[in-house]
Design an enzyme around this catalytic site. Structure first.
Site, PDB file in Angstrom:
ATOM      1  N   THR A  46       0.824  -1.212   0.000  1.00  0.00           N
ATOM      2  CA  THR A  46       0.000   0.000   0.000  1.00  0.00           C
ATOM      3  C   THR A  46       0.857   1.260   0.000  1.00  0.00           C
ATOM      4  O   THR A  46       0.623   2.189  -0.768  1.00  0.00           O
ATOM      5  CB  THR A  46      -0.929   0.006   1.238  1.00  0.00           C
ATOM      6  OG1 THR A  46      -1.848  -1.072   1.108  1.00  0.00           O
ATOM      7  CG2 THR A  46      -1.694   1.315   1.352  1.00  0.00           C
ATOM      8  N   GLY A 119      -0.415 -16.512  -1.456  1.00  0.00           N
ATOM      9  CA  GLY A 119       0.015 -17.395  -0.375  1.00  0.00           C
ATOM     10  C   GLY A 119      -1.103 -17.713   0.588  1.00  0.00           C
ATOM     11  O   GLY A 119      -2.020 -16.922   0.789  1.00  0.00           O
ATOM     12  N   GLY A 179     -12.629  12.777   8.774  1.00  0.00           N
ATOM     13  CA  GLY A 179     -11.730  13.910   8.988  1.00  0.00           C
ATOM     14  C   GLY A 179     -10.441  13.519   9.677  1.00  0.00           C
ATOM     15  O   GLY A 179      -9.815  14.329  10.357  1.00  0.00           O
ATOM     16  N   VAL A 181      -6.533  11.390   9.187  1.00  0.00           N
ATOM     17  CA  VAL A 181      -5.328  11.670   8.397  1.00  0.00           C
ATOM     18  C   VAL A 181      -5.606  11.648   6.894  1.00  0.00           C
ATOM     19  O   VAL A 181      -5.313  12.612   6.185  1.00  0.00           O
ATOM     20  CB  VAL A 181      -4.209  10.653   8.743  1.00  0.00           C
ATOM     21  CG1 VAL A 181      -3.005  10.843   7.820  1.00  0.00           C
ATOM     22  CG2 VAL A 181      -3.781  10.809  10.197  1.00  0.00           C
ATOM     23  N   HIS A 438      20.113  28.772  13.231  1.00  0.00           N
ATOM     24  CA  HIS A 438      19.272  29.945  12.926  1.00  0.00           C
ATOM     25  C   HIS A 438      19.554  30.404  11.498  1.00  0.00           C
ATOM     26  O   HIS A 438      20.703  30.429  11.093  1.00  0.00           O
ATOM     27  CB  HIS A 438      19.621  31.068  13.908  1.00  0.00           C
ATOM     28  CG  HIS A 438      18.856  32.339  13.664  1.00  0.00           C
ATOM     29  ND1 HIS A 438      17.536  32.482  14.018  1.00  0.00           N
ATOM     30  CD2 HIS A 438      19.241  33.508  13.097  1.00  0.00           C
ATOM     31  CE1 HIS A 438      17.140  33.694  13.691  1.00  0.00           C
ATOM     32  NE2 HIS A 438      18.138  34.339  13.129  1.00  0.00           N
TER      33      HIS A 438
END
Length: 459
Positions: A46, A119, A179, A181, A438
Site C-alpha cells: 500500500t 500465499g 476527517g 489523516v 538559525h
C-alpha cells in the site's frame, strides 16, 4: 521466483511484501537467515503503490499550486493557469515506478527469495503458494490493510483513496467522509487544486487523535482556505445518479457533490489466508499478538497493519526489523505505539510523538505535567515561509519530555528531533543546552525546550 526443491525451505517465510514484510525479510537476511518473501501483487504494498508515496506526490503538486497562486506577495509574479491532473498522476506514477524498481533490486541484492503468487497459511510452518508448499522455521504474517468502505458500494462517483489517485480529471466539488489523516490530506490537496471540498466527520473535531491545540489551529486554517467541514455528525447513506452524489447526514440534512471520497480509515487484510484455521487469534480481522508480536501459534509472528495500533509504514519497518531480530535472539527493544512519530501531510502539516496533553494528564495526573506552546510567529524562518502554527512540548514535572507536537507549513520534517527527544526521555534542561541552527523552523523545538526549562528566549 523460488521454485526448486532446494529453495522451498527457509529459516524465515514472510507472507506479504509491503513495508513490514520486506523490512523483516531484509533484516533477516542481514542476520544470516535464508528468507522467502511471498507477494501476490507488487512489492512495496500500500505505502508505495496506493498510500504514502503517491499521496505525497500529489500533495507536492498541491503545494506548487498554492505557491503559484500566492507568490505575487513575495514579489514573484506568477499566476495559476490550470491543474493537469493527468500530468500530476504521470509524475506520481514515475516516482512509484522508480521506487519499485529500486526495491526489487535491493531485495535481489540482499538475496531475499521473492515468491510471486497467492500465499495461504496451511500449517504452523507452511505457506502454500499457488499449489506449491514452502516451509519456514519461522513464519511472519504481514498481509497489510485496505480502505474501509462502511458497506458503501465503491463505484462511479463514490471512491476510496485508491481510485482518487487514478483520476485523470479534477471534480469541481468533493465530499470527504472522514476527517482523520487520509481525509484531511485529500481535502487539503483538492482545495489547493481549486476543488470545492466539504469534510464530514462523526467525531467532534477534525484529526480527533491530535492535541486540542493542534486541532484548533488546523480547523482555523482550513476555514481560512475555504475547506468546509461538518463535525459531530455521522453520515447515514450515500446515493448517486448521473449528475452527482448525495450524502444524507444523521441530523436530517444532505449535501451533494461531483464525488464522494470514503476516507473512514483502513482495515486489516486477513480474510482468506487460512489464519483462523491454523489457530491464529483474530479480533475484528486484526491478528492478536503478545507485546513481542508473537501470535501464540508455533513460530508465527504478525507485523504491520494487521496488528492493532497505528497503521503507519514506519511502524511496519520497525516491527519487521524487530521480529527478525527477535527470531535471531537479539532481544530487541519494544517501541510503544505512543512513541512512534506521526505526520499528517495536509497544509499546514501536523507532527506528533508521545502523549498529547489530555493523554499525558490521564497517564501522569493533571497536576503532574507541565506544557509550553511556542507560537511560530516568533520563528524567523516560519515568517519568511508565510506559515503560522505552533510547537507544543509536554513534560512530567521534574521529569522528561513525554510529548512533542506541532503544526505549520513543512512542519512534518521536525518530527525527527521530536521523536529523539521523547524516545531518549530527554529533560527540557538537556534539550535547552543544545544549539539549534538559525534561521530554521527547527529552532522552534529549541525555543519550546528553553521555555519549558524556565528560560525562554524569543517567547
Amino acid at each position: 521466483m523460488a521454485d526448486s526443491a532446494a529453495t522451498q525451505e527457509f529459516d524465515v517465510l514472510v507472507l506479504g511484501g509491503g513495508s513490514a514484510g520486506y523490512s523483516a525479510a531484509i533484516r533477516a537476511t542481514e542476520l544470516g537467515m535464508t528468507v522467502g518473501l511471498v507477494e501476490r501483487a507488487k512489492l512495496g504494498g500500500t505505502c508505495l503503490h496506493t498510500g504514502c508515496i503517491p499521496t505525497k506526490a500529489y500533495l507536492h503538486s498541491a503545494e506548487l499550486a498554492d505557491n503559484a497562486r500566492e507568490s505575487a506577495k513575495y514579489g514573484v509574479n506568477t499566476t495559476l493557469e490550470s491543474i493537469n491532473l493527468g500530468t500530476v498522476r504521470d509524475h506520481k506514477n514515475s516516482i512509484v515506478a522508480g521506487k519499485h524498481k529500486g526495491l526489487t533490486g535491493l531485495l535481489k541484492m540482499k538475496k531475499v527469495n521473492v515468491i510471486e503468487g497467492q500465499g495461504q497459511l496451511t500449517g504452523p510452518n507452511t505457506i502454500t503458494v499457488d499449489g506449491v508448499a514452502y516451509t519456514g522455521k519461522n513464519i511472519i504474517l504481514a498481509t497489510g490493510s485496505t480502505s474501509k468502505t462502511m458497506g458503501l458500494d465503491i463505484s462511479g462517483r463514490v471512491i476510496t483513496s485508491t481510485e482518487a489517485l487514478e483520476m485523470s480529471e479534477l471534480p469541481s466539488s468533493a465530499i470527504v467522509l472522514g476527517g482523520g489523516v487520509i481525509g484531511v490530506e485529500f481535502a487539503s490537496m483538492w482545495n489547493s487544486f481549486g476543488v470545492d471540498v466539504t469534510i464530514v466527520e462523526g467525531l467532534p473535531s477534525l484529526v480527533p487523535n491530535e492535541d486540542p491545540a493542534i486541532i484548533k489551529v488546523l480547523e482555523r486554517e482550513f476555514k481560512k482556505k475555504g475547506i468546509k467541514f461538518k463535525t459531530g455528525v455521522f453520515f447515514e447513506k450515500v446515493e448517486q445518479d448521473a449528475n452527482q452524489a448525495t450524502v444524507s447526514l444523521a441530523d436530517g440534512t444532505s449535501i451533494s457533490a461531483d464525488i464522494v471520497l470514503v476516507a473512514v480509515g483502513r482495515g486489516p487484510v486477513t480474510e482468506g489466508f487460512g489464519f483462523a484455521e491454523q489457530g491464529i487469534t483474530l479480533d475484528r480481522g486484526f491478528v492478536i499478538t503478545n507485546e513481542r508480536l508473537h501470535t501464540g501459534v508455533g513460530n508465527i509472528y504478525a507485523i504491520g497493519d494487521i496488528v492493532p495500533g497505528v497503521q503507519l509504514a514506519h511502524r511496519g519497518y520497525q516491527q519487521g526489523i524487530f521480529v527478525a531480530e527477535e527470531i535471531a535472539g537479539l532481544n530487541p527493544v519494544i517501541v510503544e505505539d505512543v512513541n512512534i512519530p506521526k505526520v499528517t501531510f495536509c497544509e499546514p502539516e501536523i507532527m506528533s510523538v508521545g502523549y498529547s496533553q489530555p493523554k499525558a494528564e490521564e497517564k501522569f495526573g493533571k497536576d503532574n505535567i507541565e506544557t509550553v506552546e511556542y507560537n511560530l510567529a516568533g520563528n524567523g524562518k516560519s515568517s519568511i515561509l508565510g506559515t503560522s502554527g505552533l510547537v507544543k512540548m509536554i513534560r512530567v514535572k521534574n521529569g522528561p519530555i513525554v510529548g512533542v507536537t506541532g503544526i505549520g507549513g513543512r512542519f512534518g520534517e521536525q518530527v525527527g528531533e521530536a521523536q529523539l527527544i521523547v524516545n531518549w526521555e530527554a529533560f527540557p534542561e538537556d534539550v535547552a543546552t543544545l544549539i539549534h541552527a538559525h534561521p530554521t523552523q527547527n529552532e522552534s523545538l529549541g525555543e519550546a525546550a528553553l521555555a519549558l526549562a524556565g528560560k525562554p528566549l524569543h517567547g
